[in-house]
Design an enzyme around this catalytic site. Structure first.
Site, PDB file in Angstrom:
ATOM      1  N   SER A  77       0.829  -1.205   0.000  1.00  0.00           N
ATOM      2  CA  SER A  77       0.000   0.000   0.000  1.00  0.00           C
ATOM      3  C   SER A  77       0.864   1.256   0.000  1.00  0.00           C
ATOM      4  O   SER A  77       2.034   1.228   0.408  1.00  0.00           O
ATOM      5  CB  SER A  77      -0.900   0.014   1.237  1.00  0.00           C
ATOM      6  OG  SER A  77      -1.684  -1.151   1.273  1.00  0.00           O
TER       7      SER A  77
HETATM    8  C1  LIG Z   1      -3.266  -3.921  -0.216  1.00  0.00           C
HETATM    9  S1  LIG Z   1      -2.850  -5.566   0.112  1.00  0.00           S
HETATM   10  C2  LIG Z   1      -2.191  -5.502   1.751  1.00  0.00           C
HETATM   11  C3  LIG Z   1      -1.026  -4.593   1.907  1.00  0.00           C
HETATM   12  C4  LIG Z   1      -0.184  -4.827   3.118  1.00  0.00           C
HETATM   13  N1  LIG Z   1      -0.884  -4.643   4.363  1.00  0.00           N
HETATM   14  C5  LIG Z   1       1.084  -3.972   3.110  1.00  0.00           C
HETATM   15  O1  LIG Z   1       1.925  -4.228   3.967  1.00  0.00           O
HETATM   16  O2  LIG Z   1       1.234  -3.081   2.288  1.00  0.00           O
HETATM   17  C6  LIG Z   1      -4.426  -6.325   0.376  1.00  0.00           C
HETATM   18  C7  LIG Z   1      -4.361  -7.802   0.677  1.00  0.00           C
HETATM   19  O3  LIG Z   1      -5.622  -8.219   1.183  1.00  0.00           O
HETATM   20  C8  LIG Z   1      -5.761  -9.587   0.881  1.00  0.00           C
HETATM   21  N2  LIG Z   1      -7.169 -10.004   1.060  1.00  0.00           N
HETATM   22  C9  LIG Z   1      -8.211  -9.829   0.206  1.00  0.00           C
HETATM   23  N3  LIG Z   1      -9.326 -10.362   0.728  1.00  0.00           N
HETATM   24  C10 LIG Z   1      -8.983 -10.897   1.931  1.00  0.00           C
HETATM   25  C11 LIG Z   1      -9.710 -11.602   2.932  1.00  0.00           C
HETATM   26  N4  LIG Z   1     -11.012 -11.863   2.808  1.00  0.00           N
HETATM   27  N5  LIG Z   1      -9.050 -12.011   4.041  1.00  0.00           N
HETATM   28  C12 LIG Z   1      -7.702 -11.759   4.183  1.00  0.00           C
HETATM   29  N6  LIG Z   1      -6.986 -11.104   3.250  1.00  0.00           N
HETATM   30  C13 LIG Z   1      -7.603 -10.666   2.148  1.00  0.00           C
HETATM   31  C14 LIG Z   1      -5.255  -9.690  -0.553  1.00  0.00           C
HETATM   32  O4  LIG Z   1      -4.860 -11.010  -0.860  1.00  0.00           O
HETATM   33  C15 LIG Z   1      -4.100  -8.695  -0.540  1.00  0.00           C
HETATM   34  O5  LIG Z   1      -2.855  -9.330  -0.395  1.00  0.00           O
END
Ligand SMILES: C[S@@+](CC[C@H](N)C(=O)[O-])C[C@H]1O[C@@H](n2cnc3c(N)ncnc32)[C@H](O)[C@@H]1O
Length: 409
Positions: A77
Protein backbone atom coordinates in the site's frame (compact mmCIF):
# COMPACT_ATOMS: atom_id res chain seq x y z
CA UNK A 1 14.42 -7.30 -3.54
CA UNK A 2 18.06 -8.34 -3.63
CA UNK A 3 19.87 -6.29 -0.98
CA UNK A 4 23.15 -6.35 -2.91
CA UNK A 5 21.65 -4.40 -5.80
CA UNK A 6 20.29 -1.67 -3.52
CA UNK A 7 22.07 1.51 -2.65
CA UNK A 8 21.27 1.33 1.08
CA UNK A 9 22.48 4.83 1.76
CA UNK A 10 20.30 6.30 -0.97
CA UNK A 11 17.33 4.26 0.33
CA UNK A 12 17.82 5.62 3.85
CA UNK A 13 18.08 9.16 2.48
CA UNK A 14 14.86 8.82 0.49
CA UNK A 15 13.07 7.23 3.45
CA UNK A 16 14.01 10.12 5.73
CA UNK A 17 12.92 12.64 3.10
CA UNK A 18 9.58 10.87 2.75
CA UNK A 19 9.17 10.72 6.54
CA UNK A 20 9.66 14.51 6.63
CA UNK A 21 7.05 14.95 3.89
CA UNK A 22 4.52 12.67 5.59
CA UNK A 23 5.03 14.57 8.85
CA UNK A 24 4.64 17.91 7.16
CA UNK A 25 1.40 16.75 5.48
CA UNK A 26 0.05 15.51 8.84
CA UNK A 27 -0.07 11.80 7.94
CA UNK A 28 2.60 11.06 10.55
CA UNK A 29 1.58 12.63 13.85
CA UNK A 30 3.26 10.62 16.62
CA UNK A 31 6.87 9.94 17.54
CA UNK A 32 6.25 6.15 17.53
CA UNK A 33 4.94 6.06 13.97
CA UNK A 34 7.69 8.40 12.81
CA UNK A 35 10.36 6.17 14.35
CA UNK A 36 8.75 3.04 12.83
CA UNK A 37 8.63 4.60 9.39
CA UNK A 38 12.26 5.74 9.57
CA UNK A 39 13.35 2.27 10.74
CA UNK A 40 11.60 -0.22 8.43
CA UNK A 41 13.40 -0.73 5.10
CA UNK A 42 10.42 -0.27 2.79
CA UNK A 43 12.49 -1.22 -0.26
CA UNK A 44 12.97 -4.74 1.18
CA UNK A 45 9.24 -5.44 0.67
CA UNK A 46 8.56 -4.25 -2.89
CA UNK A 47 9.11 -6.44 -5.97
CA UNK A 48 12.68 -6.60 -7.32
CA UNK A 49 13.39 -3.87 -9.81
CA UNK A 50 11.03 -1.29 -8.27
CA UNK A 51 12.92 2.02 -8.48
CA UNK A 52 13.74 3.48 -5.06
CA UNK A 53 12.07 6.72 -6.16
CA UNK A 54 8.77 4.84 -6.59
CA UNK A 55 9.14 2.88 -3.35
CA UNK A 56 9.74 6.09 -1.44
CA UNK A 57 6.88 8.12 -2.89
CA UNK A 58 4.01 9.13 -0.60
CA UNK A 59 1.08 8.02 -2.68
CA UNK A 60 2.16 5.17 -4.94
CA UNK A 61 1.05 1.66 -4.14
CA UNK A 62 3.23 -1.02 -5.75
CA UNK A 63 1.13 -3.82 -7.23
CA UNK A 64 2.43 -7.27 -6.32
CA UNK A 65 -0.28 -9.48 -7.85
CA UNK A 66 -3.01 -9.21 -10.51
CA UNK A 67 -5.93 -11.54 -11.23
CA UNK A 68 -6.58 -13.22 -14.58
CA UNK A 69 -8.28 -10.03 -15.88
CA UNK A 70 -5.33 -7.83 -14.99
CA UNK A 71 -7.06 -6.33 -11.94
CA UNK A 72 -4.70 -5.61 -9.00
CA UNK A 73 -5.53 -7.91 -6.04
CA UNK A 74 -2.45 -7.41 -3.87
CA UNK A 75 -0.05 -4.54 -3.38
CA UNK A 76 2.33 -2.81 -1.04
CA UNK A 77 0.00 0.00 0.00
CA UNK A 78 0.98 3.64 -0.47
CA UNK A 79 3.17 4.99 2.33
CA UNK A 80 0.81 7.86 3.23
CA UNK A 81 -2.15 5.57 3.93
CA UNK A 82 -0.06 3.03 5.86
CA UNK A 83 1.16 5.62 8.34
CA UNK A 84 -2.22 7.38 8.44
CA UNK A 85 -3.99 4.11 9.33
CA UNK A 86 -1.44 3.24 12.02
CA UNK A 87 -2.02 6.70 13.50
CA UNK A 88 -5.80 6.16 13.27
CA UNK A 89 -5.41 2.93 15.30
CA UNK A 90 -3.86 4.86 18.24
CA UNK A 91 -1.53 2.00 19.12
CA UNK A 92 0.53 1.89 22.28
CA UNK A 93 3.50 -0.29 23.16
CA UNK A 94 2.36 -3.70 24.39
CA UNK A 95 -0.90 -3.78 22.41
CA UNK A 96 -2.18 -6.69 20.30
CA UNK A 97 -2.96 -5.75 16.71
CA UNK A 98 -4.45 -7.67 13.80
CA UNK A 99 -3.56 -6.66 10.25
CA UNK A 100 -5.98 -7.96 7.62
CA UNK A 101 -4.17 -8.14 4.25
CA UNK A 102 -0.46 -8.97 4.38
CA UNK A 103 2.57 -7.67 2.53
CA UNK A 104 5.20 -7.38 5.23
CA UNK A 105 6.12 -3.71 5.40
CA UNK A 106 3.04 -2.54 7.27
CA UNK A 107 3.28 -5.45 9.72
CA UNK A 108 6.93 -4.59 10.35
CA UNK A 109 5.96 -0.99 11.16
CA UNK A 110 3.22 -2.29 13.48
CA UNK A 111 5.80 -4.47 15.24
CA UNK A 112 8.02 -1.40 15.75
CA UNK A 113 5.10 0.58 17.21
CA UNK A 114 3.76 -2.08 19.63
CA UNK A 115 7.30 -3.09 20.61
CA UNK A 116 8.65 -6.35 22.03
CA UNK A 117 5.77 -6.75 24.50
CA UNK A 118 3.13 -6.27 21.85
CA UNK A 119 1.65 -8.78 19.41
CA UNK A 120 1.21 -8.45 15.64
CA UNK A 121 -0.88 -10.97 13.70
CA UNK A 122 -1.18 -10.52 9.94
CA UNK A 123 -3.67 -12.54 7.90
CA UNK A 124 -4.13 -12.90 4.16
CA UNK A 125 -6.51 -15.05 2.14
CA UNK A 126 -3.84 -15.78 -0.48
CA UNK A 127 -1.09 -18.31 0.40
CA UNK A 128 1.18 -16.81 -2.25
CA UNK A 129 0.95 -13.46 -0.42
CA UNK A 130 1.55 -14.98 3.01
CA UNK A 131 4.52 -17.06 1.77
CA UNK A 132 6.06 -13.91 0.33
CA UNK A 133 5.32 -11.86 3.48
CA UNK A 134 6.85 -14.54 5.74
CA UNK A 135 10.02 -14.70 3.63
CA UNK A 136 10.43 -10.91 3.45
CA UNK A 137 9.71 -10.38 7.15
CA UNK A 138 12.26 -13.08 8.00
CA UNK A 139 14.88 -11.52 5.75
CA UNK A 140 14.30 -8.07 7.26
CA UNK A 141 14.60 -9.41 10.83
CA UNK A 142 10.90 -9.30 11.78
CA UNK A 143 10.22 -13.04 11.44
CA UNK A 144 9.74 -13.63 15.18
CA UNK A 145 7.84 -10.39 15.78
CA UNK A 146 4.92 -10.97 13.37
CA UNK A 147 2.66 -14.04 13.10
CA UNK A 148 1.49 -14.46 9.51
CA UNK A 149 -1.57 -16.64 8.87
CA UNK A 150 -3.49 -17.71 5.77
CA UNK A 151 -7.27 -17.40 6.14
CA UNK A 152 -10.32 -15.52 4.93
CA UNK A 153 -10.49 -12.78 7.57
CA UNK A 154 -14.25 -12.51 7.12
CA UNK A 155 -14.54 -15.46 9.54
CA UNK A 156 -12.19 -14.07 12.19
CA UNK A 157 -8.86 -15.45 13.34
CA UNK A 158 -9.21 -18.61 15.38
CA UNK A 159 -6.97 -18.97 18.39
CA UNK A 160 -6.01 -15.27 18.56
CA UNK A 161 -7.47 -12.08 19.98
CA UNK A 162 -9.03 -10.07 21.39
CA UNK A 163 -7.13 -7.31 19.62
CA UNK A 164 -6.69 -3.73 20.82
CA UNK A 165 -6.73 -2.71 17.18
CA UNK A 166 -7.75 -4.33 13.91
CA UNK A 167 -6.38 -2.65 10.80
CA UNK A 168 -8.02 -3.79 7.58
CA UNK A 169 -5.68 -3.11 4.66
CA UNK A 170 -8.03 -4.27 1.91
CA UNK A 171 -11.13 -2.53 0.57
CA UNK A 172 -14.18 -3.63 2.59
CA UNK A 173 -17.80 -3.17 1.60
CA UNK A 174 -19.09 -4.15 5.02
CA UNK A 175 -17.79 -4.90 8.51
CA UNK A 176 -17.58 -8.64 9.22
CA UNK A 177 -19.30 -9.45 12.54
CA UNK A 178 -16.18 -11.49 13.46
CA UNK A 179 -14.08 -8.30 13.52
CA UNK A 180 -16.38 -6.74 16.08
CA UNK A 181 -16.27 -9.93 18.18
CA UNK A 182 -12.45 -9.95 18.13
CA UNK A 183 -12.08 -6.28 19.02
CA UNK A 184 -11.14 -5.76 22.68
CA UNK A 185 -13.14 -3.43 24.90
CA UNK A 186 -12.03 0.12 24.04
CA UNK A 187 -10.33 -1.14 20.86
CA UNK A 188 -10.17 0.58 17.48
CA UNK A 189 -11.18 -0.88 14.13
CA UNK A 190 -9.56 0.88 11.16
CA UNK A 191 -11.16 -0.07 7.87
CA UNK A 192 -11.18 1.25 4.30
CA UNK A 193 -14.95 1.16 3.93
CA UNK A 194 -16.62 1.50 0.55
CA UNK A 195 -19.82 3.49 0.78
CA UNK A 196 -21.77 3.58 -2.47
CA UNK A 197 -18.49 3.40 -4.39
CA UNK A 198 -16.57 5.99 -2.34
CA UNK A 199 -13.93 4.86 0.18
CA UNK A 200 -12.66 6.29 3.43
CA UNK A 201 -10.29 4.68 5.89
CA UNK A 202 -12.44 5.05 8.99
CA UNK A 203 -11.32 4.53 12.59
CA UNK A 204 -14.29 3.18 14.52
CA UNK A 205 -14.73 2.87 18.26
CA UNK A 206 -17.61 1.24 20.11
CA UNK A 207 -20.35 3.50 21.49
CA UNK A 208 -22.86 1.22 23.25
CA UNK A 209 -24.76 -0.66 20.55
CA UNK A 210 -22.94 0.83 17.55
CA UNK A 211 -19.57 2.11 16.33
CA UNK A 212 -18.68 5.76 15.81
CA UNK A 213 -15.84 7.18 13.75
CA UNK A 214 -12.98 9.04 15.38
CA UNK A 215 -11.27 9.92 12.07
CA UNK A 216 -11.52 9.31 8.33
CA UNK A 217 -8.92 9.50 5.56
CA UNK A 218 -9.44 9.45 1.77
CA UNK A 219 -8.07 6.19 0.36
CA UNK A 220 -8.28 3.54 -2.34
CA UNK A 221 -7.59 -0.17 -1.82
CA UNK A 222 -7.68 -3.43 -3.77
CA UNK A 223 -11.04 -5.13 -3.16
CA UNK A 224 -11.83 -7.78 -0.57
CA UNK A 225 -11.92 -11.38 -1.78
CA UNK A 226 -13.65 -14.37 -0.23
CA UNK A 227 -16.92 -14.40 1.69
CA UNK A 228 -16.94 -10.61 2.13
CA UNK A 229 -16.44 -9.87 -1.56
CA UNK A 230 -18.89 -7.40 -3.09
CA UNK A 231 -19.39 -7.12 -6.81
CA UNK A 232 -20.38 -3.93 -8.58
CA UNK A 233 -23.18 -4.06 -11.15
CA UNK A 234 -22.31 -2.70 -14.55
CA UNK A 235 -24.52 -1.46 -17.37
CA UNK A 236 -23.03 -0.95 -20.79
CA UNK A 237 -24.41 1.84 -22.98
CA UNK A 238 -23.27 1.77 -26.60
CA UNK A 239 -22.81 5.18 -28.24
CA UNK A 240 -23.87 5.74 -31.90
CA UNK A 241 -20.33 4.92 -33.10
CA UNK A 242 -20.18 1.55 -31.35
CA UNK A 243 -18.08 2.65 -28.36
CA UNK A 244 -19.18 1.76 -24.88
CA UNK A 245 -19.89 3.90 -21.84
CA UNK A 246 -20.11 1.88 -18.63
CA UNK A 247 -22.21 2.83 -15.61
CA UNK A 248 -20.90 1.03 -12.53
CA UNK A 249 -23.11 0.76 -9.46
CA UNK A 250 -21.75 -0.20 -6.08
CA UNK A 251 -25.26 -0.20 -4.66
CA UNK A 252 -28.77 0.89 -5.58
CA UNK A 253 -28.62 -0.05 -9.27
CA UNK A 254 -31.81 0.86 -11.14
CA UNK A 255 -34.48 -1.84 -11.43
CA UNK A 256 -34.92 -1.28 -15.13
CA UNK A 257 -31.63 -0.19 -16.72
CA UNK A 258 -32.94 -1.02 -20.21
CA UNK A 259 -34.78 2.33 -20.00
CA UNK A 260 -31.36 3.84 -20.79
CA UNK A 261 -30.98 1.90 -24.06
CA UNK A 262 -30.07 4.24 -26.91
CA UNK A 263 -29.79 7.42 -24.78
CA UNK A 264 -26.34 8.27 -26.11
CA UNK A 265 -27.79 8.65 -29.62
CA UNK A 266 -30.08 11.44 -28.41
CA UNK A 267 -29.45 15.10 -27.59
CA UNK A 268 -27.21 16.14 -24.71
CA UNK A 269 -28.51 18.51 -22.02
CA UNK A 270 -26.55 20.44 -19.44
CA UNK A 271 -26.94 22.63 -16.37
CA UNK A 272 -24.46 24.82 -14.50
CA UNK A 273 -24.19 25.33 -10.76
CA UNK A 274 -22.36 28.63 -10.27
CA UNK A 275 -20.13 26.68 -7.83
CA UNK A 276 -16.45 27.04 -8.69
CA UNK A 277 -13.21 25.51 -7.53
CA UNK A 278 -9.58 26.44 -8.09
CA UNK A 279 -7.34 24.13 -10.08
CA UNK A 280 -5.53 21.46 -8.07
CA UNK A 281 -7.90 21.60 -5.07
CA UNK A 282 -9.35 18.26 -3.95
CA UNK A 283 -13.11 17.86 -3.97
CA UNK A 284 -13.21 14.34 -2.55
CA UNK A 285 -15.95 15.48 -0.18
CA UNK A 286 -18.21 16.20 -3.19
CA UNK A 287 -17.82 12.55 -4.27
CA UNK A 288 -18.89 11.43 -0.80
CA UNK A 289 -21.80 13.89 -0.84
CA UNK A 290 -23.00 12.44 -4.17
CA UNK A 291 -22.60 8.89 -2.82
CA UNK A 292 -24.74 9.92 0.15
CA UNK A 293 -27.48 11.96 -1.48
CA UNK A 294 -27.54 11.76 -5.29
CA UNK A 295 -30.19 9.21 -6.33
CA UNK A 296 -28.87 6.59 -8.76
CA UNK A 297 -25.23 7.49 -8.01
CA UNK A 298 -22.73 5.49 -10.07
CA UNK A 299 -19.25 5.71 -11.60
CA UNK A 300 -18.74 6.30 -15.29
CA UNK A 301 -16.09 4.63 -17.44
CA UNK A 302 -15.69 5.35 -21.14
CA UNK A 303 -14.05 3.42 -23.91
CA UNK A 304 -11.27 5.10 -25.88
CA UNK A 305 -12.71 6.62 -29.04
CA UNK A 306 -16.14 7.43 -27.62
CA UNK A 307 -17.33 11.02 -27.79
CA UNK A 308 -17.08 11.31 -24.03
CA UNK A 309 -13.47 10.11 -24.10
CA UNK A 310 -12.62 12.99 -26.42
CA UNK A 311 -13.97 15.51 -23.90
CA UNK A 312 -11.93 13.86 -21.14
CA UNK A 313 -10.66 17.06 -19.56
CA UNK A 314 -14.15 18.47 -19.05
CA UNK A 315 -15.83 15.76 -16.97
CA UNK A 316 -15.35 13.52 -13.97
CA UNK A 317 -16.48 9.89 -13.66
CA UNK A 318 -19.43 10.46 -11.32
CA UNK A 319 -23.00 10.12 -12.52
CA UNK A 320 -26.61 9.86 -11.37
CA UNK A 321 -29.24 7.79 -13.15
CA UNK A 322 -32.83 9.02 -13.11
CA UNK A 323 -35.20 6.59 -14.83
CA UNK A 324 -34.56 6.83 -18.57
CA UNK A 325 -31.76 9.45 -18.28
CA UNK A 326 -28.42 10.04 -16.61
CA UNK A 327 -26.31 13.07 -15.71
CA UNK A 328 -22.55 13.22 -15.14
CA UNK A 329 -20.26 15.74 -13.47
CA UNK A 330 -18.72 18.29 -15.86
CA UNK A 331 -16.62 21.45 -15.52
CA UNK A 332 -16.02 24.53 -17.63
CA UNK A 333 -13.67 27.47 -17.08
CA UNK A 334 -15.07 29.70 -14.34
CA UNK A 335 -16.81 32.71 -15.83
CA UNK A 336 -15.30 34.92 -13.14
CA UNK A 337 -12.08 34.40 -11.24
CA UNK A 338 -9.84 31.39 -11.60
CA UNK A 339 -10.52 27.67 -11.77
CA UNK A 340 -13.57 25.84 -13.05
CA UNK A 341 -17.32 25.77 -12.51
CA UNK A 342 -19.08 22.50 -11.75
CA UNK A 343 -22.11 21.46 -13.77
CA UNK A 344 -23.84 18.41 -15.18
CA UNK A 345 -24.03 17.01 -18.71
CA UNK A 346 -26.88 14.59 -19.37
CA UNK A 347 -28.44 12.21 -21.85
CA UNK A 348 -31.94 10.79 -22.11
CA UNK A 349 -35.52 12.03 -22.55
CA UNK A 350 -35.42 13.55 -19.05
CA UNK A 351 -31.77 14.55 -19.23
CA UNK A 352 -32.49 18.14 -18.22
CA UNK A 353 -34.16 16.97 -14.98
CA UNK A 354 -31.24 14.61 -14.30
CA UNK A 355 -28.76 17.47 -14.87
CA UNK A 356 -30.78 19.81 -12.63
CA UNK A 357 -30.89 17.17 -9.86
CA UNK A 358 -27.10 16.80 -9.97
CA UNK A 359 -26.58 20.57 -9.94
CA UNK A 360 -28.91 20.86 -6.93
CA UNK A 361 -26.63 18.43 -5.04
CA UNK A 362 -23.50 20.35 -6.08
CA UNK A 363 -25.09 23.48 -4.63
CA UNK A 364 -26.20 21.65 -1.47
CA UNK A 365 -22.64 20.34 -0.98
CA UNK A 366 -21.27 23.86 -1.46
CA UNK A 367 -23.67 25.30 1.14
CA UNK A 368 -23.78 22.50 3.70
CA UNK A 369 -20.54 20.52 3.55
CA UNK A 370 -17.73 22.25 1.70
CA UNK A 371 -14.81 23.46 3.82
CA UNK A 372 -16.49 22.05 6.92
CA UNK A 373 -15.17 19.36 9.25
CA UNK A 374 -15.43 15.79 7.94
CA UNK A 375 -18.75 14.02 8.54
CA UNK A 376 -19.13 11.48 11.32
CA UNK A 377 -19.60 7.88 10.24
CA UNK A 378 -21.42 5.33 12.35
CA UNK A 379 -21.97 1.60 11.91
CA UNK A 380 -25.05 -0.07 13.33
CA UNK A 381 -24.90 -3.88 13.40
CA UNK A 382 -28.17 -5.54 12.32
CA UNK A 383 -30.75 -5.32 15.10
CA UNK A 384 -29.56 -1.92 16.34
CA UNK A 385 -31.57 0.72 14.52
CA UNK A 386 -30.55 4.34 14.80
CA UNK A 387 -32.84 7.34 15.06
CA UNK A 388 -31.72 9.14 11.92
CA UNK A 389 -31.73 12.93 12.06
CA UNK A 390 -32.58 14.83 8.90
CA UNK A 391 -29.59 15.31 6.64
CA UNK A 392 -27.98 12.02 7.65
CA UNK A 393 -27.30 9.54 4.85
CA UNK A 394 -28.14 5.88 5.51
CA UNK A 395 -26.48 3.08 3.53
CA UNK A 396 -27.66 -0.49 3.97
CA UNK A 397 -25.02 -3.17 4.33
CA UNK A 398 -25.25 -6.95 4.68
CA UNK A 399 -24.55 -7.07 8.43
CA UNK A 400 -25.81 -3.65 9.45
CA UNK A 401 -26.00 -0.10 8.19
CA UNK A 402 -23.76 2.93 7.88
CA UNK A 403 -24.85 6.46 8.66
CA UNK A 404 -22.99 9.56 7.47
CA UNK A 405 -23.75 12.80 9.31
CA UNK A 406 -22.35 16.18 8.34
CA UNK A 407 -21.90 18.79 11.01
CA UNK A 408 -24.82 21.22 10.95
CA UNK A 409 -24.95 24.92 11.74
C1 LIG B 1 -3.27 -3.92 -0.22
S1 LIG B 1 -2.85 -5.57 0.11
C2 LIG B 1 -2.19 -5.50 1.75
C3 LIG B 1 -1.03 -4.59 1.91
C4 LIG B 1 -0.18 -4.83 3.12
N1 LIG B 1 -0.88 -4.64 4.36
C5 LIG B 1 1.08 -3.97 3.11
O1 LIG B 1 1.92 -4.23 3.97
O2 LIG B 1 1.23 -3.08 2.29
C6 LIG B 1 -4.43 -6.33 0.38
C7 LIG B 1 -4.36 -7.80 0.68
O3 LIG B 1 -5.62 -8.22 1.18
C8 LIG B 1 -5.76 -9.59 0.88
N2 LIG B 1 -7.17 -10.00 1.06
C9 LIG B 1 -8.21 -9.83 0.21
N3 LIG B 1 -9.33 -10.36 0.73
C10 LIG B 1 -8.98 -10.90 1.93
C11 LIG B 1 -9.71 -11.60 2.93
N4 LIG B 1 -11.01 -11.86 2.81
N5 LIG B 1 -9.05 -12.01 4.04
C12 LIG B 1 -7.70 -11.76 4.18
N6 LIG B 1 -6.99 -11.10 3.25
C13 LIG B 1 -7.60 -10.67 2.15
C14 LIG B 1 -5.25 -9.69 -0.55
O4 LIG B 1 -4.86 -11.01 -0.86
C15 LIG B 1 -4.10 -8.69 -0.54
O5 LIG B 1 -2.86 -9.33 -0.40
Amino acid sequence: MNDETIDQERAAELRDKLADELKEAGFIASAQVEAAFRTVPRHAFVPAGTPLEVTYQADSAVVTKKDENGVAISSVSAAYIQVAMIEQARLEPGMAVLEIGSGGVNAAMLAEVVGPNGQVVSVDIDPEVTDRAIALLDAAGYGDRVTVLTADAEHGIHGFGPFNAIIVTVGAWDLAPAWLHQLAEGGTLVVPLRMNGISRSIAFRRANDHLVSTSAVVCGFVPMQGAGQHNDREFLLPDPHGHTVTLRFDDGAPDNPSLLDGVLAGDRSEAWSGVTIEHGVSFADLHLWFASFLPGFCKLAVEEGSELAQERKSWFPFAGVRGDSFAYLVVRPALEGVGVEFGAGAYGPHGQEAANAMVAQIQAWDEQARNRPEPTFAYWPTGNTPAVPEGTAVLNKTHGLVTISWPTG
